[in-house]
Design a protein around this motif. Structure first.
Motif, PDB file in Angstrom:
ATOM      1  N   THR A 202       0.821  -1.203   0.000  1.00 32.34           N
ATOM      2  CA  THR A 202       0.000   0.000   0.000  1.00 32.34           C
ATOM      3  C   THR A 202       0.862   1.262   0.000  1.00 32.34           C
ATOM      4  OG1 THR A 202      -1.795  -1.148   1.147  1.00 32.34           O
ATOM      5  CG2 THR A 202      -1.767   1.260   1.265  1.00 32.34           C
ATOM      6  N   LEU A 203       1.918   1.242   0.791  1.00 33.03           N
ATOM      7  CA  LEU A 203       2.826   2.396   0.817  1.00 33.03           C
ATOM      8  C   LEU A 203       3.499   2.602  -0.533  1.00 33.03           C
ATOM      9  CD1 LEU A 203       4.464   1.884   4.338  1.00 33.03           C
ATOM     10  CD2 LEU A 203       2.648   3.498   3.694  1.00 33.03           C
ATOM     11  N   VAL A 204       3.874   1.509  -1.186  1.00 35.18           N
ATOM     12  CA  VAL A 204       4.476   1.634  -2.514  1.00 35.18           C
ATOM     13  C   VAL A 204       3.479   2.261  -3.487  1.00 35.18           C
ATOM     14  CG1 VAL A 204       5.378   0.315  -4.476  1.00 35.18           C
ATOM     15  CG2 VAL A 204       6.084  -0.257  -2.149  1.00 35.18           C
ATOM     16  N   GLY A 205       2.238   1.798  -3.430  1.00 30.34           N
ATOM     17  CA  GLY A 205       1.220   2.361  -4.317  1.00 30.34           C
ATOM     18  C   GLY A 205       0.951   3.822  -4.029  1.00 30.34           C
ATOM     19  N   LEU A 206       0.978   4.208  -2.747  1.00 31.90           N
ATOM     20  CA  LEU A 206       0.738   5.610  -2.398  1.00 31.90           C
ATOM     21  C   LEU A 206       1.866   6.511  -2.907  1.00 31.90           C
ATOM     22  CD1 LEU A 206      -0.670   5.303   1.239  1.00 31.90           C
ATOM     23  CD2 LEU A 206      -1.923   5.893  -0.839  1.00 31.90           C
ATOM     24  N   VAL A 207       3.086   6.002  -2.800  1.00 27.07           N
ATOM     25  CA  VAL A 207       4.207   6.794  -3.318  1.00 27.07           C
ATOM     26  C   VAL A 207       4.064   6.993  -4.821  1.00 27.07           C
ATOM     27  CG1 VAL A 207       6.706   6.772  -3.701  1.00 27.07           C
ATOM     28  CG2 VAL A 207       5.776   6.144  -1.472  1.00 27.07           C
ATOM     29  N   GLN A 208       3.689   5.939  -5.535  1.00 27.62           N
ATOM     30  CA  GLN A 208       3.497   6.072  -6.971  1.00 27.62           C
ATOM     31  C   GLN A 208       2.337   7.007  -7.303  1.00 27.62           C
ATOM     32  OE1 GLN A 208       3.003   2.013  -8.225  1.00 27.62           O
ATOM     33  NE2 GLN A 208       5.207   1.554  -8.183  1.00 27.62           N
ATOM     34  N   MET A 209       1.298   6.961  -6.474  1.00 28.65           N
ATOM     35  CA  MET A 209       0.157   7.838  -6.716  1.00 28.65           C
ATOM     36  C   MET A 209       0.526   9.297  -6.497  1.00 28.65           C
ATOM     37  SD  MET A 209      -3.423   8.024  -4.634  1.00 28.65           S
ATOM     38  CE  MET A 209      -2.552   8.749  -3.258  1.00 28.65           C
ATOM     39  N   LEU A 210       1.263   9.577  -5.428  1.00 27.50           N
ATOM     40  CA  LEU A 210       1.638  10.960  -5.146  1.00 27.50           C
ATOM     41  C   LEU A 210       2.597  11.511  -6.202  1.00 27.50           C
ATOM     42  CD1 LEU A 210       2.118  10.741  -1.277  1.00 27.50           C
ATOM     43  CD2 LEU A 210       0.198  11.738  -2.519  1.00 27.50           C
ATOM     44  N   GLY A 211       3.299  10.627  -6.874  1.00 26.84           N
ATOM     45  CA  GLY A 211       4.184  11.091  -7.931  1.00 26.84           C
ATOM     46  C   GLY A 211       3.457  11.497  -9.184  1.00 26.84           C
ATOM     47  N   ASN A 212       2.164  11.149  -9.272  1.00 22.83           N
ATOM     48  CA  ASN A 212       1.380  11.498 -10.456  1.00 22.83           C
ATOM     49  C   ASN A 212       0.197  12.401 -10.113  1.00 22.83           C
ATOM     50  OD1 ASN A 212       2.980   9.902 -12.192  1.00 22.83           O
ATOM     51  ND2 ASN A 212       1.823   8.061 -11.604  1.00 22.83           N
ATOM     52  N   LEU A 213       0.351  13.232  -9.109  1.00 26.10           N
ATOM     53  CA  LEU A 213      -0.747  14.132  -8.735  1.00 26.10           C
ATOM     54  C   LEU A 213      -1.059  15.162  -9.809  1.00 26.10           C
ATOM     55  CD1 LEU A 213      -0.133  14.802  -4.925  1.00 26.10           C
ATOM     56  CD2 LEU A 213      -1.915  13.414  -6.003  1.00 26.10           C
ATOM     57  N   SER A 214      -0.155  15.339 -10.737  1.00 28.36           N
ATOM     58  CA  SER A 214      -0.428  16.300 -11.809  1.00 28.36           C
ATOM     59  C   SER A 214      -1.581  15.856 -12.693  1.00 28.36           C
ATOM     60  CB  SER A 214       0.832  16.498 -12.674  1.00 28.36           C
ATOM     61  OG  SER A 214       1.262  15.246 -13.208  1.00 28.36           O
ATOM     62  N   ASP A 215      -1.890  14.557 -12.661  1.00 28.98           N
ATOM     63  CA  ASP A 215      -3.015  14.018 -13.443  1.00 28.98           C
ATOM     64  C   ASP A 215      -4.084  13.533 -12.480  1.00 28.98           C
ATOM     65  OD1 ASP A 215      -4.726  12.984 -15.292  1.00 28.98           O
ATOM     66  OD2 ASP A 215      -3.372  11.431 -16.053  1.00 28.98           O
ATOM     67  N   PRO A 216      -5.064  14.349 -12.167  1.00 27.45           N
ATOM     68  CA  PRO A 216      -6.087  13.950 -11.166  1.00 27.45           C
ATOM     69  C   PRO A 216      -6.860  12.701 -11.548  1.00 27.45           C
ATOM     70  CG  PRO A 216      -6.180  16.299 -11.607  1.00 27.45           C
ATOM     71  CD  PRO A 216      -5.283  15.699 -12.654  1.00 27.45           C
ATOM     72  N   SER A 217      -6.955  12.392 -12.824  1.00 29.81           N
ATOM     73  CA  SER A 217      -7.737  11.224 -13.231  1.00 29.81           C
ATOM     74  C   SER A 217      -7.103   9.909 -12.800  1.00 29.81           C
ATOM     75  CB  SER A 217      -7.918  11.230 -14.748  1.00 29.81           C
ATOM     76  OG  SER A 217      -6.659  11.141 -15.404  1.00 29.81           O
ATOM     77  N   THR A 218      -5.815   9.930 -12.462  1.00 35.77           N
ATOM     78  CA  THR A 218      -5.135   8.690 -12.054  1.00 35.77           C
ATOM     79  C   THR A 218      -5.120   8.484 -10.549  1.00 35.77           C
ATOM     80  OG1 THR A 218      -2.977   9.800 -11.962  1.00 35.77           O
ATOM     81  CG2 THR A 218      -3.646   8.831 -14.090  1.00 35.77           C
ATOM     82  N   VAL A 219      -5.588   9.483  -9.802  1.00 32.36           N
ATOM     83  CA  VAL A 219      -5.506   9.374  -8.349  1.00 32.36           C
ATOM     84  C   VAL A 219      -6.414   8.276  -7.823  1.00 32.36           C
ATOM     85  CG1 VAL A 219      -5.900  10.588  -6.174  1.00 32.36           C
ATOM     86  CG2 VAL A 219      -4.806  11.770  -8.086  1.00 32.36           C
ATOM     87  N   GLY A 220      -7.666   8.261  -8.293  1.00 34.32           N
ATOM     88  CA  GLY A 220      -8.625   7.254  -7.803  1.00 34.32           C
ATOM     89  C   GLY A 220      -8.199   5.835  -8.101  1.00 34.32           C
ATOM     90  N   PRO A 221      -7.916   5.485  -9.376  1.00 34.71           N
ATOM     91  CA  PRO A 221      -7.471   4.118  -9.665  1.00 34.71           C
ATOM     92  C   PRO A 221      -6.185   3.733  -8.947  1.00 34.71           C
ATOM     93  CG  PRO A 221      -8.183   5.204 -11.668  1.00 34.71           C
ATOM     94  CD  PRO A 221      -8.135   6.260 -10.598  1.00 34.71           C
TER      95      PRO A 221
END
Length: 297
Positions: A202-221
């Protein structure tokens, strides 16, 4: 005339001696029956595990999102691979192999019923009392599937003193218990590690998610995928590894109970005790619902 007088006074001839009948060979005593040990599926383990997983899958389908949204290969690799690696670090490779065999044994019940084992122990004692300990020699090879029973018969045939036979059998029973405890410890360690590996995923996924905050459409998935690893870890730890560890302990206790009955029988036969006394000793070990009454009226 003298000849006739001599004939009249001659004593009668003795009857021929009866030929003694050849002694009939005593029919050999019947070897006592062995306990029924048939490999059968452990329905409690199979039904419990499968029903629990099916209930979870049913809830996923009823949620409307479909099961495809809960499948993520990287999460599976993190949870399964990480759990196996960390658990292996905690133990040795032979311990892991023993745990794998114990895991397979939880699906197949192959230990005899304690009551049947008690009846077998009494039959062995009664047979040895009538035919002698050497009469049990044919059972040594036929009991190889039950190591403690085979060892008990072998020690009886060898004529070992009761104290020595009991000490040897007790050592073997304790060794079997130690191996079972090691296998259950492996499963309990895996039950502890699996949720932790899920959290790491989960932590790995959160780090990857925070690295792509510039694209809001990818935050949910990305957030959903990050939480899947925690889901996998909780399922494996609470529904698979922990119950299996409890079942391994339970099977080990049942096997130790059965082996203890054979230990009592070996000591009783070595001391040439009455089988009635062995029955009393066995009933002090067995639970009330499993006690036998071969001699008690």
């Amino acid at each position: 005339m003298n000849d006739r007088a001599t004939t009249r006074t001659r004593p009668p001839a003795p009857p021929p001696a009866a030929t003694p009948a050849p002694p009939t060979a005593a029919s050999p005593a019947k070897v006592p029956p062995l306990p029924r040990m048939r490999r059968r599926l452990d329905l409690a383990t199979i039904i419990g595990l499968s029903s629990g997983l099916l209930l979870v899958l049913g809830a996923l389908f009823m949620g409307g999102g479909g099961i495809g949204s809960f499948l993520d290969i990287p999460s599976v690799l993190i949870v399964l691979g990480g759990t196996a690696a960390v658990t292996t670090i905690s133990f040795t490779w032979p311990d892991m192999r023993a745990a794998t065999r114990a895991l397979a044994s939880t699906m197949v019940a192959n230990s005899p019923d304690p009551r049947a084992a008690a009846q077998t122990a009494l039959s062995l004692a009664e047979f040895a009392r009538r035919s002698g300990p050497l009469g049990l020699q044919p059972l040594i090879k036929s009991t190889k599937a039950w190591p403690v029973l085979s060892k008990a018969v072998e020690l009886i045939v060898d004529g070992l003193p009761a104290d020595d036979a009991e000490r040897i059998l007790r050592t073997e029973i304790e060794a079997n218990l130690a191996r079972a405890r090691t296998a259950s410890a492996v499963m309990r360690r895996a039950a502890e590690v699996a949720p932790a590996m899920g959290l790491i995923g989960t932590l790995v996924g959160l780090v990857q998610m925070l690295g792509n905050l510039s694209d809001p459409s990818t935050v949910g998935p990305a957030m959903a995928v990050a939480l899947i690893t925690t889901f996998y870890g909780a399922i494996l730890g609470s529904m698979v590894f922990s119950p299996i560890a409890a079942k391994i302990d339970r099977n080990a206790e049942r096997e130790a109970l059965v082996d203890g009955l054979y230990l009592l029988a070996a000591g009783s036969v070595a001391r040439q005790e009455n089988p009635r006394r062995l029955e009393v000793m066995i009933n002090t070990v067995l639970p009330p619902e499993l006690r036998v009454s071969a001699y008690e009226q």
